[in-house]
Motif scaffolding. Structure first.
Motif, PDB file in Angstrom:
ATOM      1  N   GLU A 114       0.813  -1.213   0.000  1.00 22.53           N
ATOM      2  CA  GLU A 114       0.000   0.000   0.000  1.00 22.53           C
ATOM      3  C   GLU A 114       0.848   1.265   0.000  1.00 22.53           C
ATOM      4  O   GLU A 114       0.397   2.329  -0.435  1.00 22.53           O
ATOM      5  N   LEU A 115       2.058   1.167   0.508  1.00 23.23           N
ATOM      6  CA  LEU A 115       2.988   2.295   0.530  1.00 23.23           C
ATOM      7  C   LEU A 115       4.302   1.865  -0.115  1.00 23.23           C
ATOM      8  O   LEU A 115       4.736   0.733   0.056  1.00 23.23           O
ATOM      9  N   GLY A 116       4.907   2.771  -0.843  1.00 20.85           N
ATOM     10  CA  GLY A 116       6.233   2.517  -1.384  1.00 20.85           C
ATOM     11  C   GLY A 116       6.296   1.639  -2.608  1.00 20.85           C
ATOM     12  O   GLY A 116       7.385   1.246  -3.036  1.00 20.85           O
ATOM     13  N   ARG A 117       5.150   1.286  -3.203  1.00 18.22           N
ATOM     14  CA  ARG A 117       5.176   0.430  -4.390  1.00 18.22           C
ATOM     15  C   ARG A 117       5.827   1.149  -5.570  1.00 18.22           C
ATOM     16  O   ARG A 117       6.550   0.549  -6.362  1.00 18.22           O
ATOM     17  N   ALA A 118       5.568   2.432  -5.685  1.00 14.77           N
ATOM     18  CA  ALA A 118       6.150   3.248  -6.742  1.00 14.77           C
ATOM     19  C   ALA A 118       7.022   4.327  -6.097  1.00 14.77           C
ATOM     20  O   ALA A 118       6.799   4.703  -4.941  1.00 14.77           O
ATOM     21  N   PRO A 119       8.014   4.834  -6.817  1.00 12.66           N
ATOM     22  CA  PRO A 119       8.882   5.876  -6.244  1.00 12.66           C
ATOM     23  C   PRO A 119       8.090   7.114  -5.855  1.00 12.66           C
ATOM     24  O   PRO A 119       7.138   7.505  -6.534  1.00 12.66           O
ATOM     25  N   ASP A 128      -1.076  -1.796  -9.787  1.00 10.39           N
ATOM     26  CA  ASP A 128      -0.692  -1.343 -11.119  1.00 10.39           C
ATOM     27  C   ASP A 128      -1.934  -0.886 -11.879  1.00 10.39           C
ATOM     28  O   ASP A 128      -2.672  -1.690 -12.436  1.00 10.39           O
ATOM     29  N   HIS A 129      -2.147   0.436 -11.932  1.00 12.13           N
ATOM     30  CA  HIS A 129      -3.360   0.977 -12.549  1.00 12.13           C
ATOM     31  C   HIS A 129      -3.395   0.678 -14.047  1.00 12.13           C
ATOM     32  O   HIS A 129      -4.420   0.268 -14.602  1.00 12.13           O
ATOM     33  N   VAL A 130      -2.281   0.898 -14.722  1.00 11.20           N
ATOM     34  CA  VAL A 130      -2.227   0.639 -16.163  1.00 11.20           C
ATOM     35  C   VAL A 130      -2.431  -0.850 -16.433  1.00 11.20           C
ATOM     36  O   VAL A 130      -3.203  -1.238 -17.317  1.00 11.20           O
ATOM     37  N   GLY A 131      -1.757  -1.699 -15.665  1.00  5.79           N
ATOM     38  CA  GLY A 131      -1.916  -3.139 -15.830  1.00  5.79           C
ATOM     39  C   GLY A 131      -3.348  -3.590 -15.575  1.00  5.79           C
ATOM     40  O   GLY A 131      -3.873  -4.465 -16.272  1.00  5.79           O
ATOM     41  N   GLY A 180      -9.657  -0.833  -2.728  1.00  5.36           N
ATOM     42  CA  GLY A 180      -9.322  -2.251  -2.738  1.00  5.36           C
ATOM     43  C   GLY A 180      -7.877  -2.457  -3.168  1.00  5.36           C
ATOM     44  O   GLY A 180      -7.431  -1.909  -4.173  1.00  5.36           O
ATOM     45  N   VAL A 181      -7.138  -3.252  -2.400  1.00  4.06           N
ATOM     46  CA  VAL A 181      -5.742  -3.554  -2.730  1.00  4.06           C
ATOM     47  C   VAL A 181      -5.727  -4.725  -3.706  1.00  4.06           C
ATOM     48  O   VAL A 181      -6.327  -5.767  -3.445  1.00  4.06           O
ATOM     49  N   VAL A 182      -5.040  -4.571  -4.838  1.00  2.00           N
ATOM     50  CA  VAL A 182      -5.068  -5.607  -5.875  1.00  2.00           C
ATOM     51  C   VAL A 182      -3.829  -6.494  -5.792  1.00  2.00           C
ATOM     52  O   VAL A 182      -2.824  -6.124  -5.176  1.00  2.00           O
ATOM     53  N   PRO A 183      -3.856  -7.687  -6.409  1.00  4.07           N
ATOM     54  CA  PRO A 183      -2.718  -8.604  -6.342  1.00  4.07           C
ATOM     55  C   PRO A 183      -1.463  -8.053  -7.027  1.00  4.07           C
ATOM     56  O   PRO A 183      -1.562  -7.275  -7.981  1.00  4.07           O
ATOM     57  N   ARG A 184      -0.297  -8.512  -6.542  1.00  2.00           N
ATOM     58  CA  ARG A 184       0.956  -8.154  -7.218  1.00  2.00           C
ATOM     59  C   ARG A 184       0.952  -8.664  -8.651  1.00  2.00           C
ATOM     60  O   ARG A 184       1.408  -7.991  -9.574  1.00  2.00           O
ATOM     61  N   ASP A 185       0.440  -9.866  -8.837  1.00  3.54           N
ATOM     62  CA  ASP A 185       0.257 -10.407 -10.187  1.00  3.54           C
ATOM     63  C   ASP A 185      -1.083  -9.886 -10.685  1.00  3.54           C
ATOM     64  O   ASP A 185      -2.141 -10.426 -10.352  1.00  3.54           O
ATOM     65  N   ILE A 186      -1.044  -8.831 -11.473  1.00  2.00           N
ATOM     66  CA  ILE A 186      -2.266  -8.129 -11.856  1.00  2.00           C
ATOM     67  C   ILE A 186      -3.224  -9.024 -12.628  1.00  2.00           C
ATOM     68  O   ILE A 186      -4.442  -8.831 -12.611  1.00  2.00           O
ATOM     69  N   ALA A 187      -2.696 -10.063 -13.296  1.00  4.90           N
ATOM     70  CA  ALA A 187      -3.543 -10.980 -14.058  1.00  4.90           C
ATOM     71  C   ALA A 187      -4.479 -11.775 -13.152  1.00  4.90           C
ATOM     72  O   ALA A 187      -5.481 -12.326 -13.615  1.00  4.90           O
ATOM     73  N   GLN A 188      -4.166 -11.846 -11.857  1.00  5.65           N
ATOM     74  CA  GLN A 188      -5.017 -12.570 -10.918  1.00  5.65           C
ATOM     75  C   GLN A 188      -6.219 -11.736 -10.459  1.00  5.65           C
ATOM     76  O   GLN A 188      -7.088 -12.260  -9.759  1.00  5.65           O
ATOM     77  N   THR A 189      -6.277 -10.474 -10.858  1.00  6.20           N
ATOM     78  CA  THR A 189      -7.300  -9.582 -10.318  1.00  6.20           C
ATOM     79  C   THR A 189      -8.727 -10.060 -10.584  1.00  6.20           C
ATOM     80  O   THR A 189      -9.558 -10.045  -9.669  1.00  6.20           O
ATOM     81  N   PRO A 190      -9.092 -10.476 -11.810  1.00 10.09           N
ATOM     82  CA  PRO A 190     -10.474 -10.942 -11.997  1.00 10.09           C
ATOM     83  C   PRO A 190     -10.853 -12.088 -11.063  1.00 10.09           C
ATOM     84  O   PRO A 190     -11.958 -12.105 -10.496  1.00 10.09           O
ATOM     85  N   GLU A 191      -9.933 -13.041 -10.881  1.00  8.09           N
ATOM     86  CA  GLU A 191     -10.210 -14.159  -9.972  1.00  8.09           C
ATOM     87  C   GLU A 191     -10.317 -13.659  -8.539  1.00  8.09           C
ATOM     88  O   GLU A 191     -11.191 -14.086  -7.770  1.00  8.09           O
ATOM     89  N   TYR A 192      -9.427 -12.764  -8.162  1.00 12.34           N
ATOM     90  CA  TYR A 192      -9.440 -12.154  -6.820  1.00 12.34           C
ATOM     91  C   TYR A 192     -10.774 -11.460  -6.555  1.00 12.34           C
ATOM     92  O   TYR A 192     -11.384 -11.617  -5.495  1.00 12.34           O
ATOM     93  N   VAL A 193     -11.249 -10.713  -7.545  1.00  9.23           N
ATOM     94  CA  VAL A 193     -12.520 -10.001  -7.405  1.00  9.23           C
ATOM     95  C   VAL A 193     -13.672 -10.989  -7.292  1.00  9.23           C
ATOM     96  O   VAL A 193     -14.592 -10.804  -6.483  1.00  9.23           O
TER      97      VAL A 193
END
Length: 339
Positions: free
Chosen positions: A30-35, A316-319, A66-79
């Motif tokens: 939640e913090l520090g993921r991006a510079p 990753d918003h773009v992802g 909502g905090v999304v997975p590091r592997d952005i491809a897992q997001t639909p399953e996560y949701v």
């Protein structure tokens, strides 16, 4: 009190056993993921900022907590699994007193998703479920955060007006008319032609007025949004947009729409999602490009009718956008529908 949040370290669903009670995913930090990109301020400016934060109520008109997975491809399953973690740590690090949190899972599973999120909130005392303005002032006074449940589009009501009442009963306080694609109420911004609000859409606007749902037209086609302003007896919002006059993409809005919203008493929130609020002077997305949109809208409609709708995503918003492109059929659209 906005600078001193009293989060006690609570994490979502920590009262349950991951892997046994629910499926756990590896989530983004939640913090520090991006510079970080600090804005240099001198001592006097820092003091002024803190004074403003302590005296003023800070409201974000559009967030995704909502905090999304590091592997952005897992997001639909996560949701689909429904137990989306809320970014309590990230929210505590901000100075927001109130956030409009757009629930991502409302179309298919609003009942279960809403219930799980409310259950999670019931196990902590940092985020206050917000039912009215008094809760916003309470959050500022007590160093907490007022959480406003919202949805970006009304596709889930289909042709049943009573579902609007149900959504309000579940705690929803703001609802978008469309989310880029068309639905029974009107046309989304991705369509090549915009026929405006349907007759059912007019009835839905009337019902939202009656039950007390704030109406958001951010992802509508221009004519549908203008019809919504005209048909609504109460002010509406464009919670996360920018000025099309500065960057000519369909995701941003023309002056006439912003002027109509303001004339009815509504508010325009300036968007900060990637690739949206750019300008000719600032073609790379930065605080400068974002603030150029803010200053333009302020000059156009006045300071009382402009706010901030950053559209923050904890991941990753773009992802995330690319992940949902095929699901929203944006790939074939001539009209871009960025987040």
């Amino acid at each position: 009190m906005g600078t001193d949040k009293r989060w006690d370290g609570y994490r979502s669903f920590s009262y349950l056993e991951p892997g046994a009670d629910y499926r756990a995913f590896d989530l983004c930090a939640e913090l520090g993921r991006a510079p970080a990109h600090p804005v240099p301020l001198d001592e006097a400016q820092e003091a002024r900022v803190r004074d403003l934060a302590e005296r003023s109520v800070f409201v974000s008109m559009h967030e995704h907590l909502g905090v999304v997975p590091r592997d952005i491809a897992q997001t639909p399953e996560y949701v689909r699994h429904g137990r989306m973690a809320t970014a309590f740590e990230g929210l505590a690090a901000s100075w927001w007193d109130c956030v409009f949190d757009n629930l991502m899972d409302g179309i298919c599973r609003i009942h279960s998703h809403s219930g799980w999120q409310w259950d999670d909130l019931a196990h902590q005392d940092f985020v206050i479920p917000c039912r009215g303005v008094a809760d916003v002032h309470r959050a500022h006074r007590e160093g907490t955060g007022a959480w406003v449940a919202t949805m970006e589009g009304a596709a889930m009501i289909e042709h049943d007006l009573d579902r609007i009442d149900l959504l309000h009963g579940f705690g929803l306080r703001s609802l978008g008319v469309t989310y880029s694609e068309s639905n029974a109420l009107g046309n989304g911004l991705k369509e090549d032609r915009d026929g405006g609000l349907t007759k059912f859409g007019r009835r839905a606007v009337e019902r939202m007025n009656k039950v007390g749902l704030l109406i958001d037209a951010s992802h509508c086609g221009d004519q549908t949004a203008l019809d919504t302003v005209e048909w609504s007896e109460k002010p509406i919002v464009l919670s996360h947009v920018g000025a099309q006059a500065l960057w000519n993409i369909p995701r941003l809005v023309p002056d006439r729409l912003m002027e109509a919203v303001a004339a009815k008493g509504g508010v325009i929130g300036i968007e900060a999602a990637p690739h949206t609020t750019l300008t000719e002077r600032h073609p790379v997305h930065t605080l400068d490009s974002f603030m150029e949109h803010f200053e333009y809208v302020k000059a156009l409609v006045g300071i009382d009718h402009v706010g901030f709708g950053p559209d923050t995503v904890y991941g990753d918003h773009v992802g995330l956008h690319h992940t949902y492109v095929s699901a929203l059929s944006l790939k074939d659209s001539k009209r871009s529908a960025d987040p």
